[in-house]
Design a protein around this motif. Structure first.
Motif, PDB file in Angstrom:
ATOM      1  N   ASN A 199      -3.393   5.902  -8.374  1.00 17.01           N
ATOM      2  CA  ASN A 199      -3.693   6.879  -9.413  1.00 17.01           C
ATOM      3  C   ASN A 199      -4.767   6.368 -10.359  1.00 17.01           C
ATOM      4  O   ASN A 199      -5.609   7.134 -10.836  1.00 17.01           O
ATOM      5  CB  ASN A 199      -2.427   7.229 -10.187  1.00 17.01           C
ATOM      6  CG  ASN A 199      -1.533   8.136  -9.382  1.00 17.01           C
ATOM      7  OD1 ASN A 199      -2.020   8.863  -8.521  1.00 17.01           O
ATOM      8  ND2 ASN A 199      -0.254   8.089  -9.639  1.00 17.01           N
TER       9      ASN A 199
ATOM     10  N   PHE B 211       1.699   8.939 -15.931  1.00 18.79           N
ATOM     11  CA  PHE B 211       2.904   9.215 -15.186  1.00 18.79           C
ATOM     12  C   PHE B 211       3.359   8.002 -14.387  1.00 18.79           C
ATOM     13  O   PHE B 211       4.533   7.623 -14.401  1.00 18.79           O
ATOM     14  CB  PHE B 211       2.567  10.380 -14.267  1.00 18.79           C
ATOM     15  CG  PHE B 211       3.739  11.035 -13.690  1.00 18.79           C
ATOM     16  CD1 PHE B 211       4.709  11.548 -14.503  1.00 18.79           C
ATOM     17  CD2 PHE B 211       3.865  11.142 -12.323  1.00 18.79           C
ATOM     18  CE1 PHE B 211       5.804  12.166 -13.965  1.00 18.79           C
ATOM     19  CE2 PHE B 211       4.943  11.759 -11.780  1.00 18.79           C
ATOM     20  CZ  PHE B 211       5.920  12.261 -12.598  1.00 18.79           C
ATOM     21  N   SER B 212       2.414   7.352 -13.708  1.00 21.33           N
ATOM     22  CA  SER B 212       2.846   6.201 -12.908  1.00 21.33           C
ATOM     23  C   SER B 212       3.232   5.028 -13.794  1.00 21.33           C
ATOM     24  O   SER B 212       4.078   4.223 -13.406  1.00 21.33           O
ATOM     25  CB  SER B 212       1.794   5.795 -11.866  1.00 21.33           C
ATOM     26  OG  SER B 212       0.520   6.120 -12.268  1.00 21.33           O
ATOM     27  N   ILE B 213       2.636   4.936 -14.999  1.00 17.68           N
ATOM     28  CA  ILE B 213       3.066   3.869 -15.913  1.00 17.68           C
ATOM     29  C   ILE B 213       4.503   4.128 -16.372  1.00 17.68           C
ATOM     30  O   ILE B 213       5.323   3.204 -16.438  1.00 17.68           O
ATOM     31  CB  ILE B 213       2.098   3.775 -17.113  1.00 17.68           C
ATOM     32  CG1 ILE B 213       0.751   3.232 -16.620  1.00 17.68           C
ATOM     33  CG2 ILE B 213       2.657   2.852 -18.187  1.00 17.68           C
ATOM     34  CD1 ILE B 213      -0.335   3.246 -17.640  1.00 17.68           C
TER      35      ILE B 213
ATOM     36  N   SER C  12       9.665  -1.488  -6.786  1.00 17.28           N
ATOM     37  CA  SER C  12       8.646  -1.857  -7.757  1.00 17.28           C
ATOM     38  C   SER C  12       7.283  -1.963  -7.070  1.00 17.28           C
ATOM     39  O   SER C  12       6.264  -1.534  -7.618  1.00 17.28           O
ATOM     40  CB  SER C  12       9.034  -3.178  -8.411  1.00 17.28           C
ATOM     41  OG  SER C  12       8.090  -3.545  -9.348  1.00 17.28           O
TER      42      SER C  12
ATOM     43  N   GLY D 100       5.986   1.382  -6.573  1.00 16.86           N
ATOM     44  CA  GLY D 100       5.507   1.893  -7.856  1.00 16.86           C
ATOM     45  C   GLY D 100       4.130   1.344  -8.198  1.00 16.86           C
ATOM     46  O   GLY D 100       3.259   2.087  -8.657  1.00 16.86           O
ATOM     47  N   VAL D 101       3.910   0.054  -7.951  1.00 12.47           N
ATOM     48  CA  VAL D 101       2.600  -0.540  -8.232  1.00 12.47           C
ATOM     49  C   VAL D 101       1.536   0.122  -7.363  1.00 12.47           C
ATOM     50  O   VAL D 101       0.435   0.441  -7.830  1.00 12.47           O
ATOM     51  CB  VAL D 101       2.622  -2.062  -7.985  1.00 12.47           C
ATOM     52  CG1 VAL D 101       1.228  -2.636  -8.081  1.00 12.47           C
ATOM     53  CG2 VAL D 101       3.529  -2.738  -8.967  1.00 12.47           C
TER      54      VAL D 101
ATOM     55  N   TYR E  74       1.554   3.116  -6.164  1.00 10.58           N
ATOM     56  CA  TYR E  74       1.332   4.458  -6.728  1.00 10.58           C
ATOM     57  C   TYR E  74       0.425   4.368  -7.955  1.00 10.58           C
ATOM     58  O   TYR E  74      -0.527   5.143  -8.116  1.00 10.58           O
ATOM     59  CB  TYR E  74       2.699   5.025  -7.101  1.00 10.58           C
ATOM     60  CG  TYR E  74       2.775   6.492  -7.398  1.00 10.58           C
ATOM     61  CD1 TYR E  74       2.559   7.428  -6.397  1.00 10.58           C
ATOM     62  CD2 TYR E  74       3.112   6.948  -8.666  1.00 10.58           C
ATOM     63  CE1 TYR E  74       2.665   8.773  -6.670  1.00 10.58           C
ATOM     64  CE2 TYR E  74       3.216   8.299  -8.934  1.00 10.58           C
ATOM     65  CZ  TYR E  74       2.994   9.198  -7.938  1.00 10.58           C
ATOM     66  OH  TYR E  74       3.090  10.534  -8.213  1.00 10.58           O
ATOM     67  N   LEU E  75       0.700   3.376  -8.807  1.00 10.38           N
ATOM     68  CA  LEU E  75      -0.099   3.196 -10.027  1.00 10.38           C
ATOM     69  C   LEU E  75      -1.544   2.861  -9.689  1.00 10.38           C
ATOM     70  O   LEU E  75      -2.475   3.452 -10.254  1.00 10.38           O
ATOM     71  CB  LEU E  75       0.525   2.094 -10.882  1.00 10.38           C
ATOM     72  CG  LEU E  75      -0.244   1.686 -12.138  1.00 10.38           C
ATOM     73  CD1 LEU E  75      -0.311   2.836 -13.116  1.00 10.38           C
ATOM     74  CD2 LEU E  75       0.379   0.485 -12.804  1.00 10.38           C
TER      75      LEU E  75
ATOM     76  N   MET F 261       6.730   3.057 -13.595  1.00 14.04           N
ATOM     77  CA  MET F 261       6.859   1.595 -13.532  1.00 14.04           C
ATOM     78  C   MET F 261       7.809   1.093 -14.617  1.00 14.04           C
ATOM     79  O   MET F 261       8.614   0.190 -14.370  1.00 14.04           O
ATOM     80  CB  MET F 261       5.490   0.926 -13.712  1.00 14.04           C
ATOM     81  CG  MET F 261       4.647   0.818 -12.468  1.00 14.04           C
ATOM     82  SD  MET F 261       5.531   0.212 -11.044  1.00 14.04           S
ATOM     83  CE  MET F 261       5.794  -1.486 -11.500  1.00 14.04           C
TER      84      MET F 261
END
Lengths: 294, 333
Positions: free
Chosen positions: A109, B314-316, A99, A102-103, A105-106, B319
């Motif tokens: 972006n 995409f990243s959302i 997770s 993922g954060v 990466y978010l 997640m």
């Protein structure tokens, strides 16, 4: 003496960068101490703080922009914990780490989207960007301010952890998660406080760090973040003075290596150091010994 | 008897798949996005499965995949550039010191072996570390490898920080499918063998596995080396697909992408990793592209749509999968 003179600029830069790493490393080490989580997104929070500063400074005077950056970063750090880590509290550790990735990466972006992929100019903060001359080296004021400010913040933080009620709760939670919960400690508010402190220090660090650079790119936080984590491991994860000392050592070594003309290897050195530490003394300089119960 | 028919059916399915691919290539425009997705998807499927072998089946949380892909890509590039092209490629290093070229299949295997060899050396110290320390140590090694390949002193071999190019590549989509399919089949056989069962035992409980007589270090080392071998092969395939190689492209962000593919597909599911990698590549390169372009309905401009929005959406999605759909597409089947 000649050696000192030739290396003085690098030494100064090293101390300054070390202080900035230290401010990020505290965020890593506190979160790891409590949640046993490598917060991969922390470096990106640091980058986001830099971006907010750019946009805030363009819209308002600096004496408003600086507090705004601090508050916004703290809010972001708090929200990340609530949205991405809290629902996974009972999940395996690997899920929380994924997770966190993922954060990260978010956030990268998101930054790419907002900036349109261009590097944005970082605003000049008066006084700390002024030039000063020390011995034979000319440098920015920030080089001198960083170590002093870092030490002041660390002393305040250590006092906070040892003298206040919430500080005591933090120490208890990092010792034993479940037992402290049974003792009536509100675990969620303690964890939130940890993230708030970590993000606040990252925001301060980002102001000092990016002053030395022309701009902020979406991936600008990844490397300082990883290095700060290495610093936290080096000093013994969970220990605040350890993280600070580790950060200064890494900052100084890295810049001396750059000064010797081995710039390609300045990043690699940090990781080599990490691996040596992990193998020779996995608990770091000041870490507590962990025992595994079967 | 039952097993035999099952084998026959899967053989028939594979043959059918290749037939469909062949026919598609005959009828469709070769510049179609479909082929980009198929080629890149096959390569990512291989590396995702190789990562799954470590993270999903052996329970070793390693983040070094990009580094091993880099070794494979470079080994392939260095060994297959034709001698007559070397002067142009190694223009700053007098044509380099290697003056021969190997056939492609041999170079692919050597690419894998080179990655496996490095993995063996790296594994000796780091595989004694536990979970997240292992993750950060392998991540660190990937960064060290990246710095090493950009070092000027190695220029006559690696071309320093310049591009490697003009090595043989593929144009048909069948080639990556064949190589990746073969490698994934080998991994499936391995996972279903007694070694695979030992890997799963280590994942589920190290102490219990050791008590049952499984040599922990030997099996961890084996999983690490095999996984890196296939990461190396997929790195070589990626080099062929991109037609150029540069060390600076193999960042830790690449490992994170592969990890996210594994997670979306389901940790511990080979079919999941394959499906997820095609979905990932298709969304990333094709289906969500429209989000990057400004769109007008009449005179009203649809808000938010501009370059980079695709990646945010995409990243959302990713997640959301990580938070609410933790078992992934295929769970652990």
């Amino acid at each position: 003496m000649n050696f000192m003179q030739a290396n003085l600029p690098y030494l100064l830069a090293g101390i300054s960068v070390g202080g900035q790493y230290a401010l990020i490393a505290i965020g890593y080490t506190m979160v790891y101490g409590i949640l046993r989580l490598i917060n991969f997104a922390h470096g990106d929070v640091f980058m986001i703080a830099g971006l907010i500063m750019i946009y805030a400074a363009a819209a308002m005077p600096l004496y408003l922009a600086i507090p705004l950056v601090l508050i916004a970063t703290v809010v972001i750090g708090f929200l990340i914990e609530r949205v991405a880590y809290k629902p996974l509290r009972s999940a395996p550790r690997m899920s929380i780490m994924i997770s966190a990735i993922g954060v990260s990466y978010l956030l990268q972006n998101l930054a790419l989207y907002v900036t349109g992929g261009l590097s944005r100019m970082y605003p000049t903060i008066p006084f700390i960007s002024d030039s000063v001359t020390i011995g034979s080296a000319t440098t920015k004021m920030v080089t001198l301010i960083t170590p002093v400010l870092t030490l002041i913040l660390v002393v305040v933080l250590v006092l906070f952890i040892h003298k206040t009620k919430i500080g005591m709760a933090m120490r208890a939670v990092s010792k034993d998660f479940e037992t402290s919960q049974l003792m009536g400690i509100k675990i969620n508010s303690v964890i939130s406080a940890t993230f708030i402190i970590g993000s606040f220090l990252a925001a301060v660090g980002s102001m000092l760090y990016f002053t030395n650079y022309a701009g902020v790119t979406p991936t600008a936080g990844a490397m300082p973040g990883l290095k700060a984590f290495v610093a936290a491991v080096f000093g013994g994860i969970g220990s605040i003075p350890g993280a600070v000392i580790g950060a200064f050592i890494i900052g100084i070594c890295e810049n001396i290596i750059k000064g010797m003309g081995w710039t390609t290897f300045s990043d690699a050195f940090t990781f080599a150091l990490l691996i040596v530490i992990l193998i020779a003394k996995p608990t770091g300089l000041f870490g507590e010994k962990a025992t595994d119960k079967v | 008897m039952k097993k035999k028919t099952a084998n026959l059916i899967s053989l028939g399915l594979v043959a059918g798949l290749f037939l469909v691919l062949f026919l598609l290539e005959q009828v469709m425009d070769p510049a179609s996005m479909l082929f980009v997705v198929l080629k890149k998807g096959a390569i990512y499927a291989l590396v995702a499965v190789s990562m799954n072998l470590l993270n999903g089946f052996t329970g070793l949380f390693s983040l070094g995949q990009a580094g091993f892909m880099l070794i494979g890509a470079y080994a392939y590039g260095i060994l297959t550039i034709p001698p007559e092209a070397r002067d142009a490629v190694y223009q700053y290093f007098d044509g380099g010191i290697i003056q021969f070229a190997l056939p492609v299949p041999l170079a692919l295997i050597i690419a894998g072996l080179a990655a496996a060899f490095f993995a063996f050396l790296i594994g000796l110290p780091v595989l004694r570390l536990k979970s997240d320390y292992l993750a950060i140590a392998t991540l660190g090694f990937a960064e060290i490898i990246r710095a090493f390949f950009q070092w000027d002193a190695l220029g006559p071999i690696t071309n320093g920080s310049n591009l490697l190019r003009r090595f043989p590549t593929f144009s048909s989509v069948i080639f990556p499918f064949f190589v990746a399919g073969l490698c994934i089949a080998i991994i499936v056989l391995l996972v279903n063998s007694s070694y695979g069962r030992a890997f799963k035992a280590i994942r589920d409980d190290e102490v219990a596995a050791e008590a049952m007589g499984i040599n922990l270090f030997k099996h961890k080392q084996m999983a690490f080396v095999i996984s890196s071998f296939f990461a190396g092969v997929s790195g070589a395939l990626l080099a062929m697909y991109q037609t150029t190689v540069q060390a600076s492209a193999f960042k830790s962000a690449m490992t994170y992408e592969i990890l996210l593919i594994v997670v979306i597909g389901g940790i511990g599911s080979i079919s999941g990793s394959c499906i997820a990698s095609f979905l990932f590549i298709a969304c990333n390169e094709w289906w969500l592209r429209f989000l990057d372009n400004e769109l007008f309905i009449g005179t009203w401009q649809v808000p938010l749509l501009r370059t980079g929005f695709r990646k945010v959406v995409f990243s959302i999605i990713i997640m959301a999968v990580v938070l609410f759909y933790r078992q992934g597409i295929m769970g652990d089947r």
